[in-house]
Design a protein around this motif. Structure first.
Motif, PDB file in Angstrom:
ATOM      1  N   VAL A  51     -20.836 -20.367 -27.177  1.00  0.00           N
ATOM      2  CA  VAL A  51     -20.692 -19.615 -28.424  1.00  0.00           C
ATOM      3  C   VAL A  51     -21.746 -20.032 -29.430  1.00  0.00           C
ATOM      4  N   GLU A  52     -21.960 -21.341 -29.581  1.00  0.00           N
ATOM      5  CA  GLU A  52     -22.962 -21.843 -30.523  1.00  0.00           C
ATOM      6  C   GLU A  52     -24.332 -21.237 -30.254  1.00  0.00           C
ATOM      7  N   GLN A  53     -24.739 -21.245 -29.008  1.00  0.00           N
ATOM      8  CA  GLN A  53     -26.070 -20.758 -28.656  1.00  0.00           C
ATOM      9  C   GLN A  53     -26.193 -19.252 -28.817  1.00  0.00           C
ATOM     10  N   ASP A  54     -25.057 -18.572 -28.870  1.00  0.00           N
ATOM     11  CA  ASP A  54     -25.059 -17.121 -29.006  1.00  0.00           C
ATOM     12  C   ASP A  54     -24.944 -16.668 -30.458  1.00  0.00           C
ATOM     13  N   LEU A  55     -24.716 -17.602 -31.389  1.00  0.00           N
ATOM     14  CA  LEU A  55     -24.429 -17.239 -32.771  1.00  0.00           C
ATOM     15  C   LEU A  55     -25.531 -16.405 -33.415  1.00  0.00           C
ATOM     16  N   ARG A  56     -26.793 -16.740 -33.118  1.00  0.00           N
ATOM     17  CA  ARG A  56     -27.903 -16.045 -33.762  1.00  0.00           C
ATOM     18  C   ARG A  56     -27.972 -14.578 -33.367  1.00  0.00           C
ATOM     19  N   THR A  57     -27.335 -14.217 -32.252  1.00  0.00           N
ATOM     20  CA  THR A  57     -27.408 -12.833 -31.781  1.00  0.00           C
ATOM     21  C   THR A  57     -26.227 -11.992 -32.259  1.00  0.00           C
ATOM     22  N   LEU A  58     -25.243 -12.607 -32.925  1.00  0.00           N
ATOM     23  CA  LEU A  58     -24.039 -11.884 -33.317  1.00  0.00           C
ATOM     24  C   LEU A  58     -24.224 -11.202 -34.666  1.00  0.00           C
ATOM     25  N   ASP A  59     -23.701  -9.971 -34.772  1.00  0.00           N
ATOM     26  CA  ASP A  59     -23.744  -9.280 -36.059  1.00  0.00           C
ATOM     27  C   ASP A  59     -22.521  -9.682 -36.885  1.00  0.00           C
ATOM     28  N   ALA A  60     -22.416  -9.138 -38.102  1.00  0.00           N
ATOM     29  CA  ALA A  60     -21.350  -9.545 -39.015  1.00  0.00           C
ATOM     30  C   ALA A  60     -19.962  -9.285 -38.435  1.00  0.00           C
ATOM     31  N   ALA A  61     -19.799  -8.145 -37.766  1.00  0.00           N
ATOM     32  CA  ALA A  61     -18.486  -7.811 -37.199  1.00  0.00           C
ATOM     33  C   ALA A  61     -18.112  -8.768 -36.079  1.00  0.00           C
ATOM     34  N   GLU A  62     -19.073  -9.116 -35.240  1.00  0.00           N
ATOM     35  CA  GLU A  62     -18.803 -10.046 -34.137  1.00  0.00           C
ATOM     36  C   GLU A  62     -18.514 -11.450 -34.655  1.00  0.00           C
ATOM     37  N   LEU A  63     -19.231 -11.848 -35.709  1.00  0.00           N
ATOM     38  CA  LEU A  63     -18.961 -13.150 -36.315  1.00  0.00           C
ATOM     39  C   LEU A  63     -17.566 -13.180 -36.933  1.00  0.00           C
ATOM     40  N   ALA A  64     -17.165 -12.069 -37.557  1.00  0.00           N
ATOM     41  CA  ALA A  64     -15.826 -11.994 -38.148  1.00  0.00           C
ATOM     42  C   ALA A  64     -14.756 -12.098 -37.071  1.00  0.00           C
ATOM     43  N   THR A  65     -14.981 -11.453 -35.936  1.00  0.00           N
ATOM     44  CA  THR A  65     -14.023 -11.534 -34.824  1.00  0.00           C
ATOM     45  C   THR A  65     -13.904 -12.962 -34.323  1.00  0.00           C
ATOM     46  N   LEU A  66     -15.039 -13.626 -34.168  1.00  0.00           N
ATOM     47  CA  LEU A  66     -15.026 -15.016 -33.721  1.00  0.00           C
ATOM     48  C   LEU A  66     -14.297 -15.894 -34.733  1.00  0.00           C
ATOM     49  N   GLU A  67     -14.609 -15.714 -36.000  1.00  0.00           N
ATOM     50  CA  GLU A  67     -13.969 -16.519 -37.041  1.00  0.00           C
ATOM     51  C   GLU A  67     -12.452 -16.332 -37.038  1.00  0.00           C
ATOM     52  N   ASN A  68     -12.017 -15.099 -36.957  1.00  0.00           N
ATOM     53  CA  ASN A  68     -10.582 -14.806 -37.004  1.00  0.00           C
ATOM     54  C   ASN A  68      -9.836 -15.295 -35.775  1.00  0.00           C
ATOM     55  N   SER A  69     -10.567 -15.539 -34.687  1.00  0.00           N
ATOM     56  CA  SER A  69      -9.912 -16.025 -33.470  1.00  0.00           C
ATOM     57  C   SER A  69      -9.640 -17.531 -33.519  1.00  0.00           C
ATOM     58  N   GLN A  70     -10.211 -18.232 -34.499  1.00  0.00           N
ATOM     59  CA  GLN A  70     -10.086 -19.686 -34.554  1.00  0.00           C
ATOM     60  C   GLN A  70      -8.916 -20.146 -35.421  1.00  0.00           C
ATOM     61  N   LYS A  71      -8.936 -19.839 -36.715  1.00  0.00           N
ATOM     62  CA  LYS A  71      -7.836 -20.175 -37.632  1.00  0.00           C
ATOM     63  C   LYS A  71      -7.495 -21.664 -37.597  1.00  0.00           C
ATOM     64  N   SER A  72      -8.440 -22.481 -37.980  1.00  0.00           N
ATOM     65  CA  SER A  72      -8.213 -23.916 -38.034  1.00  0.00           C
ATOM     66  C   SER A  72      -7.129 -24.257 -39.055  1.00  0.00           C
ATOM     67  N   THR A  73      -6.227 -25.139 -38.684  1.00  0.00           N
ATOM     68  CA  THR A  73      -5.172 -25.569 -39.603  1.00  0.00           C
ATOM     69  C   THR A  73      -5.721 -26.479 -40.700  1.00  0.00           C
ATOM     70  N   GLU A  74      -6.946 -26.970 -40.540  1.00  0.00           N
ATOM     71  CA  GLU A  74      -7.552 -27.835 -41.546  1.00  0.00           C
ATOM     72  C   GLU A  74      -8.088 -27.052 -42.734  1.00  0.00           C
ATOM     73  N   LEU A  75      -8.260 -25.727 -42.560  1.00  0.00           N
ATOM     74  CA  LEU A  75      -8.958 -24.925 -43.554  1.00  0.00           C
ATOM     75  C   LEU A  75      -8.032 -24.013 -44.346  1.00  0.00           C
ATOM     76  N   ASP A  76      -8.433 -23.726 -45.563  1.00  0.00           N
ATOM     77  CA  ASP A  76      -7.805 -22.692 -46.376  1.00  0.00           C
ATOM     78  C   ASP A  76      -8.326 -21.351 -45.854  1.00  0.00           C
ATOM     79  N   GLN A  77      -7.473 -20.538 -45.289  1.00  0.00           N
ATOM     80  CA  GLN A  77      -7.937 -19.313 -44.637  1.00  0.00           C
ATOM     81  C   GLN A  77      -8.465 -18.268 -45.630  1.00  0.00           C
TER      82      GLN A  77
END
Length: 233
Positions: A51-77
């Motif tokens: 995923v890290e190596q693919d980040l530069r190729t992702l558009d805003a929508a794909e990045l949003a999908t990736l972000e929403n799939s994580q939901k770290s309990t350490e973070l303020d969502q």
């Protein structure tokens, strides 16, 4: 995520993709996986690196999908950066003219939090990640980070920002020089990926980049990023 390997459904949920798409990706060799007992299995660290190596190729929508799939309990969502970024870890005059110097300076800035218990180990991990592939982007931003989370040397996850007076060679595509640096240090994989995706979305904005390059102080940099973070959907 507690087992050594993930199954197809778990990886699909983690990446925010449907099962059939992930199955096609692994069958084509796009996504790292292996057959164990007739079923696809995936190692979390290998998926994270992919995923890290693919980040530069992702558009805003794909990045949003990736972000929403994580939901770290350490973070303020509502504002994930708020937990990790502080004015004392934003430096507008990073004393560096080379890549090694920039990484050293960023770790020193991050160390102002007193949350780094082994700075040498952190710096070594960041250098090792850069040897795999530069974290520089064509827009002059670089987001250095270790390949793996560092729970054993961090009191908490954190972000440090640095700006150099002129661009330096950092290995970005097309030999673009880098002048904006954001060091990401995470204690777990979900925080790691969610923050990388969040930053990827924010830093696609030319307005935000202009603001980061012109802000007169570290506190202004911090507030600019937190305001942008709070506004993004």
């Amino acid at each position: 995520m507690s087992r050594d390997f993930l199954n197809l459904d778990e990886v699909a949920a983690w990446l925010g993709k449907d099962r059939r798409t992930v199955e096609k990706m692994v069958q084509r060799g796009v996504l790292p996986g292996r057959r164990i007992g007739g079923e696809w299995r995936f190692h979390p660290a290998e998926v994270t690196h992919w995923v890290e190596q693919d980040l530069r190729t992702l558009d805003a929508a794909e990045l949003a999908t990736l972000e929403n799939s994580q939901k770290s309990t350490e973070l303020d969502q509502q504002s994930p950066l708020k937990t990790l970024l502080h004015s004392e870890t934003c430096e507008i005059q990073l004393d560096a003219s080379t890549k090694p110097a920039a990484l050293q300076a960023l770790v020193e800035v991050a160390g102002r939090t007193w949350q780094i218990w082994d700075p040498a180990a952190v710096l070594n991990a960041v250098h090792e990640r850069e040897q795999v592939m530069s974290t520089g982007f064509e827009n002059g931003v670089a987001i250095p980070h270790p390949r793996n989370p560092l729970p054993e040397v961090l009191g908490q996850s954190l972000i440090a920002f640095g700006r150099t007076s002129s661009g330096i060679p950092f290995g970005a595509p097309k030999r673009t020089l880098s002048d904006l640096f954001i060091l990401v240090l995470a204690r777990d994989a979900r925080t790691h990926l969610q923050i990388l995706a969040r930053l990827g979305r924010l830093l696609q904005s030319a307005e935000i980049l202009d603001g980061l390059r012109s802000a007169p102080s570290g506190s202004d940099i911090c507030q600019l990023l937190l305001d942008a973070d709070a506004r993004i959907n």
